[in-house]
Write a protein that holds these residues in place. Structure first.
Motif, PDB file in Angstrom:
ATOM      1  N   ALA A  82       0.822  -1.207   0.000  1.00 54.99           N
ATOM      2  CA  ALA A  82       0.000   0.000   0.000  1.00 54.99           C
ATOM      3  C   ALA A  82       0.859   1.261   0.000  1.00 54.99           C
ATOM      4  O   ALA A  82       0.582   2.222  -0.736  1.00 54.99           O
ATOM      5  N   ALA A  83       1.925   1.281   0.806  1.00 61.13           N
ATOM      6  CA  ALA A  83       2.779   2.466   0.880  1.00 61.13           C
ATOM      7  C   ALA A  83       3.527   2.701  -0.429  1.00 61.13           C
ATOM      8  O   ALA A  83       3.570   3.840  -0.944  1.00 61.13           O
ATOM      9  N   LEU A  84       4.110   1.646  -0.995  1.00 58.41           N
ATOM     10  CA  LEU A  84       4.853   1.805  -2.241  1.00 58.41           C
ATOM     11  C   LEU A  84       3.926   2.134  -3.408  1.00 58.41           C
ATOM     12  O   LEU A  84       4.284   2.945  -4.280  1.00 58.41           O
ATOM     13  N   SER A  85       2.749   1.536  -3.445  1.00 55.35           N
ATOM     14  CA  SER A  85       1.794   1.850  -4.505  1.00 55.35           C
ATOM     15  C   SER A  85       1.334   3.303  -4.400  1.00 55.35           C
ATOM     16  O   SER A  85       1.206   4.006  -5.411  1.00 55.35           O
ATOM     17  N   THR A  86       1.078   3.770  -3.180  1.00 49.53           N
ATOM     18  CA  THR A  86       0.664   5.161  -2.990  1.00 49.53           C
ATOM     19  C   THR A  86       1.767   6.117  -3.410  1.00 49.53           C
ATOM     20  O   THR A  86       1.509   7.142  -4.060  1.00 49.53           O
ATOM     21  N   LEU A  87       3.004   5.803  -3.043  1.00 49.47           N
ATOM     22  CA  LEU A  87       4.127   6.645  -3.443  1.00 49.47           C
ATOM     23  C   LEU A  87       4.246   6.707  -4.965  1.00 49.47           C
ATOM     24  O   LEU A  87       4.443   7.786  -5.547  1.00 49.47           O
ATOM     25  N   GLY A  88       4.109   5.566  -5.623  1.00 47.36           N
ATOM     26  CA  GLY A  88       4.165   5.549  -7.083  1.00 47.36           C
ATOM     27  C   GLY A  88       3.022   6.332  -7.707  1.00 47.36           C
ATOM     28  O   GLY A  88       3.220   7.059  -8.689  1.00 47.36           O
ATOM     29  N   CYS A  89       1.820   6.213  -7.150  1.00 43.44           N
ATOM     30  CA  CYS A  89       0.667   6.950  -7.679  1.00 43.44           C
ATOM     31  C   CYS A  89       0.847   8.454  -7.497  1.00 43.44           C
ATOM     32  O   CYS A  89       0.481   9.240  -8.378  1.00 43.44           O
ATOM     33  N   VAL A  90       1.391   8.859  -6.354  1.00 41.54           N
ATOM     34  CA  VAL A  90       1.597  10.292  -6.096  1.00 41.54           C
ATOM     35  C   VAL A  90       2.623  10.868  -7.071  1.00 41.54           C
ATOM     36  O   VAL A  90       2.417  11.951  -7.650  1.00 41.54           O
ATOM     37  N   ILE A  91       3.725  10.157  -7.291  1.00 39.99           N
ATOM     38  CA  ILE A  91       4.762  10.657  -8.209  1.00 39.99           C
ATOM     39  C   ILE A  91       4.243  10.698  -9.641  1.00 39.99           C
ATOM     40  O   ILE A  91       4.331  11.728 -10.329  1.00 39.99           O
ATOM     41  N   LEU A  92       3.686   9.585 -10.101  1.00 38.60           N
ATOM     42  CA  LEU A  92       3.197   9.528 -11.479  1.00 38.60           C
ATOM     43  C   LEU A  92       1.996  10.446 -11.683  1.00 38.60           C
ATOM     44  O   LEU A  92       1.890  11.129 -12.711  1.00 38.60           O
ATOM     45  N   GLY A  93       1.075  10.476 -10.700  1.00 38.30           N
ATOM     46  CA  GLY A  93      -0.105  11.324 -10.834  1.00 38.30           C
ATOM     47  C   GLY A  93       0.240  12.800 -10.850  1.00 38.30           C
ATOM     48  O   GLY A  93      -0.353  13.578 -11.613  1.00 38.30           O
ATOM     49  N   THR A  94       1.212  13.223 -10.027  1.00 39.35           N
ATOM     50  CA  THR A  94       1.632  14.627 -10.028  1.00 39.35           C
ATOM     51  C   THR A  94       2.255  15.005 -11.361  1.00 39.35           C
ATOM     52  O   THR A  94       1.977  16.082 -11.910  1.00 39.35           O
ATOM     53  N   PHE A  95       3.099  14.129 -11.892  1.00 38.28           N
ATOM     54  CA  PHE A  95       3.727  14.401 -13.195  1.00 38.28           C
ATOM     55  C   PHE A  95       2.669  14.511 -14.295  1.00 38.28           C
ATOM     56  O   PHE A  95       2.692  15.465 -15.100  1.00 38.28           O
ATOM     57  N   LEU A  96       1.735  13.575 -14.355  1.00 40.13           N
ATOM     58  CA  LEU A  96       0.702  13.617 -15.392  1.00 40.13           C
ATOM     59  C   LEU A  96      -0.186  14.846 -15.255  1.00 40.13           C
ATOM     60  O   LEU A  96      -0.544  15.479 -16.256  1.00 40.13           O
ATOM     61  N   ALA A  97      -0.549  15.202 -14.024  1.00 45.49           N
ATOM     62  CA  ALA A  97      -1.403  16.369 -13.819  1.00 45.49           C
ATOM     63  C   ALA A  97      -0.697  17.652 -14.229  1.00 45.49           C
ATOM     64  O   ALA A  97      -1.309  18.551 -14.831  1.00 45.49           O
ATOM     65  N   LEU A  98       0.600  17.765 -13.915  1.00 41.93           N
ATOM     66  CA  LEU A  98       1.359  18.950 -14.319  1.00 41.93           C
ATOM     67  C   LEU A  98       1.449  19.058 -15.839  1.00 41.93           C
ATOM     68  O   LEU A  98       1.301  20.146 -16.408  1.00 41.93           O
ATOM     69  N   VAL A  99       1.690  17.939 -16.502  1.00 45.69           N
ATOM     70  CA  VAL A  99       1.787  17.955 -17.964  1.00 45.69           C
ATOM     71  C   VAL A  99       0.445  18.328 -18.583  1.00 45.69           C
ATOM     72  O   VAL A  99       0.363  19.172 -19.490  1.00 45.69           O
ATOM     73  N   LEU A 100      -0.642  17.722 -18.106  1.00 44.15           N
ATOM     74  CA  LEU A 100      -1.956  18.002 -18.674  1.00 44.15           C
ATOM     75  C   LEU A 100      -2.416  19.431 -18.393  1.00 44.15           C
ATOM     76  O   LEU A 100      -3.154  20.017 -19.188  1.00 44.15           O
ATOM     77  N   ALA A 101      -1.986  20.016 -17.280  1.00 39.73           N
ATOM     78  CA  ALA A 101      -2.466  21.341 -16.898  1.00 39.73           C
ATOM     79  C   ALA A 101      -1.628  22.470 -17.472  1.00 39.73           C
ATOM     80  O   ALA A 101      -2.174  23.523 -17.825  1.00 39.73           O
ATOM     81  N   PHE A 102      -0.307  22.277 -17.590  1.00 39.22           N
ATOM     82  CA  PHE A 102       0.570  23.393 -17.929  1.00 39.22           C
ATOM     83  C   PHE A 102       1.399  23.175 -19.184  1.00 39.22           C
ATOM     84  O   PHE A 102       2.138  24.097 -19.582  1.00 39.22           O
TER      85      PHE A 102
END
Length: 301
Positions: A82-102
């Motif tokens: 759960a911890a490693l999956s959450t860490l991976g989701c936070v890193i990948l999700g932040t990168f994707l959101a930044l790319v899609l938004a800016f």
């Protein structure tokens, strides 16, 4: 000599009691009964089942289950995944959101819609797709074997914790992307232009302007992913990872395979307590962060 007439004291109106608010109770009672029937009663039933013992005290079930090596291994494996999956989701999700938004690019809206579509899919479909792609007989292994001439492909990680984490990161990343995209749209464009005109680098703008506004959304998405991965069962089951035993898998094994209902109830009670603890921690941290940010705004005003 003039006579003055004194005004008689005004009679005090008798205090009337407020009518009992039956309408408020009538509106409150149905949702309360639903919560009691569909949430509180099942949890209480599981707890009483964990104390059910034909021989000896009901606490014997707890000592038997909690003292086993299999339970401790499953607990550690559950928290680790759960911890490693959450860490991976936070890193990948932040990168994707930044790319899609800016970062404007052709097809960004299509990518956003595809990310939203993942939210409507059951988790086992992602695992099934992983099997077709990265399984021992999957397309990627077949392509590598054809190029290298080997009989078997090199990829064989789906039955390991790494395969479970990769599948969970793929499925749960949209739960981080969506809140972040909503937070990024609330940032005024003029604020970013002013920061850039003052000579701030993109990384500094991201660190000092963008991310402070997105922390509550990132915390909300990451906490949701942590709770979901902590209780995930379908992905672990469909990967066929026999050596990856988590608490949900152990509950299924005890309750369905070996018919040890008291033991399964003990593990389920621990699972519920762990989830509630994480949820209460998230609410406390979220209230602290939002309260602190509001206090800072009030001081500036």
């Amino acid at each position: 000599m003039t006579a003055t007439l004194e005004r008689p004291p005004a009679a005090t109106a008798p205090l009337s009691r407020e009518p009992f608010r039956w309408r408020g109770i009538a509106w409150t009672l149905p949702p309360l009964l639903l919560v009691l029937g569909f949430a509180v009663y099942p949890m209480a039933r599981v707890l009483t089942e964990s104390l059910d013992s034909e021989t000896g005290s009901g606490l014997d079930n707890w000592s038997r289950v909690l003292g086993s090596e299999l339970f401790r291994t499953a607990l550690w494996r559950t928290v680790q995944i759960a911890a490693l999956s959450t860490l991976g989701c936070v890193i990948l999700g932040t990168f994707l959101a930044l790319v899609l938004a800016f970062v404007p690019f052709t097809g960004s809206k299509v990518v956003g819609r595809l990310i939203d579509a993942v939210l409507s899919l059951p988790s086992f479909l992602i695992t099934l797709a992983f099997t077709f792609l990265y399984g021992t007989a999957g397309a990627v292994n077949a392509l590598i074997a054809r190029i290298t001439g080997d009989a078997d492909g090199p990829l064989n990680f789906l039955g390991t914790p790494l395969g479970v984490i990769a599948a969970e990161v793929t499925f749960f990343t949209p739960f981080v992307v969506r809140p972040l995209l909503a937070a990024f749209t609330q940032i005024p464009r003029e604020q970013l232009d002013v920061a850039a005109s003052l000579g701030a680098s993109p990384l500094r703008v991201l660190r000092t302007v963008v991310m402070p506004e997105a922390w509550p959304a990132l915390l909300a998405g990451g906490s949701l992913v942590l709770l979901l991965t902590l209780n995930e069962f379908g992905i672990v089951l469909f990967t066929g990872a026999k050596d990856v035993v988590t608490l949900p898998v152990l509950i299924y094994t005890r309750g369905i395979v070996t018919f040890d209902l008291p033991g399964a109830a003990v593990i389920a009670t621990v699972q519920v307590a762990l989830s509630l603890t994480l949820y209460c921690t998230y609410r406390f941290v979220f209230a602290t962060l939002t309260g602190g940010s509001r206090a800072a705004v009030d001081e500036k005003v």
